[in-house]
Design a protein around this motif. Structure first.
Motif, short mmCIF file in Angstrom:
data_model
loop_
_atom_site.label_atom_id
_atom_site.label_comp_id
_atom_site.label_asym_id
_atom_site.label_seq_id
_atom_site.Cartn_x
_atom_site.Cartn_y
_atom_site.Cartn_z
N PHE A 115 0.78 -1.20 -0.09
CA PHE A 115 0.11 -0.12 0.09
C PHE A 115 0.95 1.33 0.07
O PHE A 115 1.99 1.20 0.70
N PHE A 116 0.62 2.22 -1.02
CA PHE A 116 1.68 3.47 -0.90
C PHE A 116 0.65 4.53 -1.10
O PHE A 116 -0.56 4.43 -1.72
N SER A 117 1.42 5.72 -0.85
CA SER A 117 0.44 7.12 -1.05
C SER A 117 1.24 7.73 -2.18
O SER A 117 2.41 7.82 -2.40
N PRO A 118 0.54 7.75 -3.13
CA PRO A 118 0.99 8.38 -4.34
C PRO A 118 1.22 9.79 -4.37
O PRO A 118 0.49 10.48 -3.78
N SER A 119 2.06 10.31 -5.07
CA SER A 119 2.34 11.64 -5.23
C SER A 119 2.50 12.22 -6.74
O SER A 119 2.38 11.24 -7.66
N PRO A 120 2.39 13.65 -7.13
CA PRO A 120 2.34 13.83 -8.42
C PRO A 120 3.70 13.14 -9.25
O PRO A 120 4.63 12.96 -8.40
N ASP A 121 3.71 13.04 -10.43
CA ASP A 121 4.85 12.71 -11.22
C ASP A 121 5.10 11.16 -10.81
O ASP A 121 6.19 10.81 -11.15
N PHE A 122 4.20 10.46 -10.50
CA PHE A 122 4.11 9.04 -10.14
C PHE A 122 5.28 8.60 -9.22
O PHE A 122 5.89 7.66 -9.70
N GLU A 123 5.27 9.25 -8.11
CA GLU A 123 5.95 9.02 -7.17
C GLU A 123 5.21 8.47 -6.11
O GLU A 123 4.08 8.53 -6.03
N GLY A 124 6.05 8.05 -5.10
CA GLY A 124 5.06 7.42 -3.97
C GLY A 124 5.94 6.97 -2.79
O GLY A 124 6.95 6.87 -2.78
N VAL A 125 5.09 6.88 -1.54
CA VAL A 125 5.59 6.23 -0.44
C VAL A 125 5.06 4.87 0.11
O VAL A 125 3.92 4.95 0.24
N ILE A 126 6.00 3.95 0.31
CA ILE A 126 5.17 2.82 0.44
C ILE A 126 4.92 2.69 2.20
O ILE A 126 5.70 3.12 2.99
N ASP A 127 3.61 2.54 2.53
CA ASP A 127 3.31 2.48 3.69
C ASP A 127 3.19 1.22 4.46
O ASP A 127 3.43 1.13 5.63
N GLN A 128 2.77 0.11 3.54
CA GLN A 128 2.63 -1.01 4.14
C GLN A 128 3.08 -2.34 3.31
O GLN A 128 2.85 -1.89 2.05
N ILE A 129 3.59 -3.23 3.87
CA ILE A 129 4.07 -4.42 2.83
C ILE A 129 3.12 -5.64 3.43
O ILE A 129 3.07 -5.87 4.65
N GLU A 130 2.22 -6.03 2.41
CA GLU A 130 1.25 -7.15 2.88
C GLU A 130 2.27 -8.56 3.08
O GLU A 130 3.35 -8.53 2.72
N PRO A 131 1.90 -9.34 4.14
CA PRO A 131 2.48 -10.42 4.44
C PRO A 131 2.85 -11.39 3.11
O PRO A 131 1.84 -11.29 2.31
N ARG A 132 3.93 -12.08 3.22
CA ARG A 132 4.41 -12.74 1.78
C ARG A 132 4.00 -14.20 1.96
O ARG A 132 3.91 -14.90 2.92
N LYS A 133 3.13 -14.29 0.79
CA LYS A 133 2.70 -15.93 0.68
C LYS A 133 3.72 -16.94 0.69
O LYS A 133 3.84 -17.95 1.19
N THR A 134 4.80 -16.62 -0.47
CA THR A 134 5.96 -17.50 -0.66
C THR A 134 7.05 -16.48 -0.85
O THR A 134 7.00 -15.37 -1.17
N THR A 135 8.36 -17.03 -0.67
CA THR A 135 9.57 -16.21 -0.83
C THR A 135 10.63 -17.13 -1.36
O THR A 135 10.74 -18.23 -1.25
N LEU A 136 11.52 -16.31 -2.38
CA LEU A 136 12.17 -17.07 -2.99
C LEU A 136 13.76 -16.54 -2.58
O LEU A 136 13.95 -15.15 -2.61
N SER A 137 15.01 -17.28 -2.08
CA SER A 137 16.19 -16.54 -1.43
C SER A 137 17.25 -17.24 -2.56
O SER A 137 17.02 -18.10 -3.07
N ARG A 138 18.04 -16.37 -2.48
CA ARG A 138 19.32 -16.50 -3.13
C ARG A 138 19.96 -17.90 -2.76
O ARG A 138 20.16 -18.02 -1.55
N ALA A 139 20.46 -18.71 -3.72
CA ALA A 139 21.02 -19.91 -3.28
C ALA A 139 22.39 -19.99 -2.66
O ALA A 139 22.75 -20.77 -1.70
N ASP A 140 23.31 -19.06 -3.01
CA ASP A 140 24.58 -19.00 -2.46
C ASP A 140 24.79 -18.50 -1.25
O ASP A 140 25.79 -18.05 -1.01
N ASN A 141 23.66 -18.01 -0.59
CA ASN A 141 23.84 -17.39 0.69
C ASN A 141 23.53 -18.64 1.59
O ASN A 141 22.59 -18.70 2.13
#
Ligand code: GDP
Ligand code: ZN
Length: 362
Positions: free
Chosen positions: A102-128
């Protein structure tokens, strides 16, 4: 008392005073209190941001100039709200490709992210290898389009099993694409193998789509399967992934015909991007699960994947029978008398070999 002693003790005094002050500060804001304070402030700000002013979008790429969020056919260049950044987690990346935000948009198609929804799946880098420094690459990928081909390169069942295991580990749904069906009649053995794969997947309720980018067979079914989902193509080089992506998505990715000297290292990029599809789905442009931390095999993975073997293990002498050299062995008997297909056993043996080799390498 010489000069050095004098200044020394003065400095010491300062130091002590500073420490006292710091302790006082610390007692005023204990770590947990500080966290509570930040959370309260966060909630206060969140309550002041009216929900109707926020837009819901999806992170499609992370660039040096910002987090690119797609929303209603537009791309917004966003930053994270300050307090969101302070919520320290053990994950290095606070936002990854595939996140719904969820983000609050501002003119010129910029914005500030307010919330990140919980992730259903995640993929991580293999070599870490270090767990607390997990480097996320993508979130919320629903399905892996496991791509195989007939004849060239030939269909390999053990490889299919390995992809199925990795997809399950990542909590994603597998869909099997068998490409180059225009070549199926070139080889009797390949045709036979293909029919066995059809049966195997039917038994497991896994969707299989036979395809050919040359004749167009199956392309409409593939597009339908991708509708409204987030997909990730995966499979050996040369099976036709780029050709399929181009044919279904109307993109123009380089295929092996256009790029003769593809460098092996080219796949190590972390700059995954998510491509919004005309059909209403999403497709990630990374080369697939092989480069995420899901590829390692364990013996437990094999036992749970070759679940049909458990019907016969009652007659194995040892509870941890590997079904190779042990006697008596219920699984080997079942292969002998035809109760289990030899093809499944061969795939099992080849993956068991891979497990022991990975074990040696570690
Ligand atoms: P990738 O490495 O998986 O991305 O595979 P490419 O898309 O680069 O394809 C590898 C080769 O297979 C290319 O020469 C393609 O032209 C060829 N190819 C792709 N799809 C088909 C198909 O359906 N039938 C046949 N006969 N060849 C295909
Ligand atoms: Zn056994």
């Amino acid at each position: 008392m010489d000069e050095k002693d004098y200044f020394g003790s003065d400095r010491k005094l300062h130091r002590e005073e500073r420490k006292r002050k710091k302790d006082k500060d610390r007692s005023k804001y204990k770590k947990s209190d500080q966290k509570k304070y930040l959370k309260a402030l966060d909630q206060e700000i969140a309550s002041k941001t009216r929900k109707e002013d926020l837009k819901r979008g999806r992170v499609i790429s992370i660039q040096s100039e910002g987090i690119i969020v797609a929303c209603e056919g537009q791309n917004y260049r966003c930053t994270l709200r300050g307090l969101l950044k302070k919520e320290k987690t053990n994950q290095k990346n606070l936002s990854v490709v595939g996140d719904w935000v969820f983000f609050s948009p501002s003119p010129d198609f910029e914005g500030v992210i307010d919330q990140i929804e919980p992730r259903k799946t995640t993929l991580s880098r293999a070599d870490n290898l270090s767990r607390n420094k997990e480097q996320l690459i993508a979130a919320n990928i629903d399905q892996v389009l496991i791509t195989l081909s007939v004849y060239s390169p030939p269909l390999k069942i053990a490889l299919l099993d390995r992809y199925l295991i990795a997809t399950k580990k990542g909590g994603m749904t597998p869909i099997i694409l068998i490409n180059k069906m225009d070549l199926i009649n070139r080889d009797e053995e390949q045709k036979n193998l293909y029919l066995q794969v059809v049966n195997l997947l039917k038994e497991r309720n896994i969707l299989l789509i036979p395809l050919s980018t040359k004749t167009g067979e199956g392309l409409d079914r593939l597009i339908k399967a991708m509708q409204g989902k987030s997909s990730c193509f995966s499979g050996q080089s040369g099976v036709g992934k780029s050709s399929l992506i181009n044919a279904t998505l109307g993109l123009n990715l380089p295929t092996q015909e256009t790029v003769k000297n593809t460098k092996k290292g080219a796949h190590t990029t972390t700059n995954a991007t998510l491509i919004p599809l005309n059909c209403g789905g999403w497709c990630i442009d990374t080369p697939g699960i092989k480069s995420f931390g899901l590829w390692e095999l364990s013996k437990e993975d094999l036992v749970s994947h070759f679940i049909e073997f458990t019907l016969f293990t009652k007659r194995c002498k040892y509870p941890d029978c590997s079904h190779t050299h042990e006697e008596p062995c219920g699984v080997k008997d079942a292969i002998e008398n035809g109760a289990l297909p030899r093809l499944r056993y061969e795939s099992y043996l080849s993956l068991l070999e891979a497990v022991s080799q990975e074990h040696l390498r570690r």
